[in-house]
Write an enzyme that holds these catalytic residues in place. Structure first.
Site, PDB file in Angstrom:
ATOM      1  N   LYS A 234      -2.538  -1.129  14.746  1.00 19.20           N
ATOM      2  CA  LYS A 234      -1.453  -0.348  14.153  1.00 19.20           C
ATOM      3  C   LYS A 234      -0.519   0.187  15.229  1.00 19.20           C
ATOM      4  O   LYS A 234       0.716   0.108  15.110  1.00 19.20           O
ATOM      5  CB  LYS A 234      -2.056   0.816  13.360  1.00 19.20           C
ATOM      6  CG  LYS A 234      -1.087   1.534  12.447  1.00 19.20           C
ATOM      7  CD  LYS A 234      -0.834   0.718  11.196  1.00 19.20           C
ATOM      8  CE  LYS A 234      -0.026   1.512  10.186  1.00 19.20           C
ATOM      9  NZ  LYS A 234       0.218   0.732   8.953  1.00 19.20           N
TER      10      LYS A 234
ATOM     11  N   LYS B 298      -4.584 -13.838   4.819  1.00 17.94           N
ATOM     12  CA  LYS B 298      -5.570 -13.668   3.763  1.00 17.94           C
ATOM     13  C   LYS B 298      -4.880 -13.281   2.458  1.00 17.94           C
ATOM     14  O   LYS B 298      -3.822 -12.640   2.472  1.00 17.94           O
ATOM     15  CB  LYS B 298      -6.581 -12.575   4.123  1.00 17.94           C
ATOM     16  CG  LYS B 298      -7.546 -12.931   5.219  1.00 17.94           C
ATOM     17  CD  LYS B 298      -8.732 -11.981   5.237  1.00 17.94           C
ATOM     18  CE  LYS B 298      -8.335 -10.539   5.339  1.00 17.94           C
ATOM     19  NZ  LYS B 298      -9.519  -9.643   5.396  1.00 17.94           N
TER      20      LYS B 298
ATOM     21  N   LYS C  50      -3.795  -7.743  -1.894  1.00 13.17           N
ATOM     22  CA  LYS C  50      -2.946  -7.008  -2.829  1.00 13.17           C
ATOM     23  C   LYS C  50      -1.867  -6.211  -2.120  1.00 13.17           C
ATOM     24  O   LYS C  50      -0.970  -5.672  -2.768  1.00 13.17           O
ATOM     25  CB  LYS C  50      -3.804  -6.075  -3.691  1.00 13.17           C
ATOM     26  CG  LYS C  50      -4.723  -6.808  -4.650  1.00 13.17           C
ATOM     27  CD  LYS C  50      -5.488  -5.868  -5.552  1.00 13.17           C
ATOM     28  CE  LYS C  50      -4.596  -5.293  -6.619  1.00 13.17           C
ATOM     29  NZ  LYS C  50      -5.358  -4.499  -7.619  1.00 13.17           N
TER      30      LYS C  50
END
Length: 450
Positions: free
Chosen positions: A215, A314, A317
């Site tokens: 991050k 991948k 959602k």
């Protein structure tokens, strides 16, 4: 996100009452099976004055043997409630000798109805683990709402999505009589243990977590390139919760004395932290005894499902493209439409080649995971027998997906319509989990001085 323990060799040893423990170093720091040697004669430990009883008289003695060369130094390592965390350990590995009781813990964030990647990557394995349990085993599955708060959430949406996730877990085959299913936020013991463990955790360890480093690197790269400006929402995403959530994750696991934790590849480092914290707690508060046994990675076959729109990523959602994923509740027309738009290639002959043909191989992998009558190569041959080409591949994949999800979708609809049943499952699961968690915390509080 799913963070979803075979036990590695012990690194701290809980000593049997009234005796010492004699273990070879190879046994303590690498999960190897060594031949047991029955010692019928009296032997005296060189580190204490107690004579060890013959094996037949003391079940607490564990004696093992390994072959050593004639010029090697003795390999026996005597421990008596001593810390071994400063010594080198073997990498995280599944156990070769299963403990007498297996306690499985795993968690999943309340992201609503799971997508196909969740189902094949974790949920399907949970059902297999549940159904293979022995009478003495325990299994805990938590919908980890506290972890979800590391990113901004809308209260009404989060509240609905946690119930949708519970319904989906039950619909795919998790049975509340066999598995303790509960909402993490109903268990304050998780936060209490997390704080105690946080006080044993260095900032350096958390700084080395790959999720946090990733991050930071992403935001730093965007800032330095000048191509993007860090927005206030992106800056606020670097919060204390995100930084320290691996500690809460460790508390989730250790609270139930888990011995087995099925986790994804991206979470193995966090499981290593849980193992380290178990040893640190033992050293600081349990006088070196093995109160928390370091949990280990449970190796289960996982199916990595890729995005339908970008075969380098991948299925998730979190993607802004709703056509990149298949939800377990998608209507048949929507599923076929999404598959029709899946990235493949123009070659007529279909083959399974995950490196050169990612998109094609992704669909073949989905077929093989949902219908195990053929492997991925077998499904490729079936498509070729029917004429080949991406169109036929997508049609066959659609047939397989719909056949598998039909029963699951009916169950999700039925369970979601019975709110009283869902509430009872959550309430009963919390009561069972609380009993186990509070037992641990009573002992932990005593050890830390509360």
């Amino acid at each position: 996100m799913i963070w979803s323990s075979a036990s590695a060799g012990p690194t701290n040893t809980l000593l049997p009452a009234g005796g010492c423990t004699l273990l070879p170093r190879a046994t303590m720091y690498a999960p190897r099976m060594l031949a047991a040697v029955a010692q019928e004669s009296q032997q005296r430990c060189r580190f204490c004055t107690r004579a060890r009883a013959p094996r037949s008289q003391s079940a607490g003695w564990r004696e093992v043997r390994r072959s050593i060369s004639s010029n090697a130094s003795p390999a026996w390592h005597h421990t008596r409630s001593i810390s071994t965390s400063h010594l080198p350990r073997a990498p995280l590995a599944p156990a070769e000798i299963a403990p007498s009781k297996r306690v499985i813990f795993s968690g999943i964030q309340p992201t609503g109805v799971p997508q196909l990647g969740n189902y094949l990557g974790a949920l399907q394995n949970w059902v297999k683990l549940q159904d293979s349990q022995r009478a003495q085993d325990e299994m805990y599955l938590s919908i980890v709402g506290l972890h979800a708060l590391t990113v901004p959430q809308k209260a009404a949406q989060l509240r609905q999505e946690k119930w949708d996730m519970l319904a989906a877990i039950l619909a795919i085959g998790i049975h509340p009589d066999k598995t303790v299913v509960f909402f993490q936020e109903d268990m304050p013991q998780h936060l209490e243990l997390a704080w105690i463990l946080a006080c044993c955790t260095s900032m350096g360890k958390l700084n080395r977590m790959t999720t946090w480093k990733g991050k930071l690197a992403a935001l730093q790269s965007a800032s330095e390139s000048g191509e993007a400006t860090i927005t206030s929402s992106e800056a606020s995403s670097l919060n204390l919760g995100l930084f320290s959530y691996p500690v809460l994750q460790a508390a989730d696991i250790l609270l139930y004395k888990a011995t087995h934790v099925p986790v994804g590849e991206d979470q193995v480092q966090h499981l290593e932290l849980a193992r380290d914290l178990a040893e640190t707690f033992n050293r600081h508060h349990a006088t070196g005894q093995r109160y928390f046994a370091p949990p280990a990675h449970l190796i289960t076959p996982t199916k990595r499902v890729l995005s339908l729109r970008d075969a380098t990523q991948k299925m998730s959602k979190s993607s802004t493209d709703i056509n990149s994923r298949i939800l377990l509740t998608d209507e048949p027309e929507a599923i076929r439409k999404k598959l029709k738009g899946a990235v493949t290639d123009s070659e007529r002959r279909i083959s399974f080649d995950p490196e050169a043909r990612r998109g094609v191989s992704n669909l073949l992998r989905i077929c093989a995971a949902l219908d195990e009558s053929r492997d991925a190569h077998g499904w490729a041959e079936l498509v070729n027998e029917r004429g080949g080409g991406s169109g036929m591949l997508k049609s066959v994949t659609g047939d397989v997906v719909l056949a598998k999800l039909e029963g699951v979708q009916k169950e999700i609809k039925r369970i979601k319509g019975d709110k009283a049943y869902l509430e009872k499952v959550a309430r009963d699961g919390a009561a069972r989990a609380r009993e186990r968690a509070e037992r641990t915390m009573r002992e932990v509080r005593e050890m830390v001085g509360f």
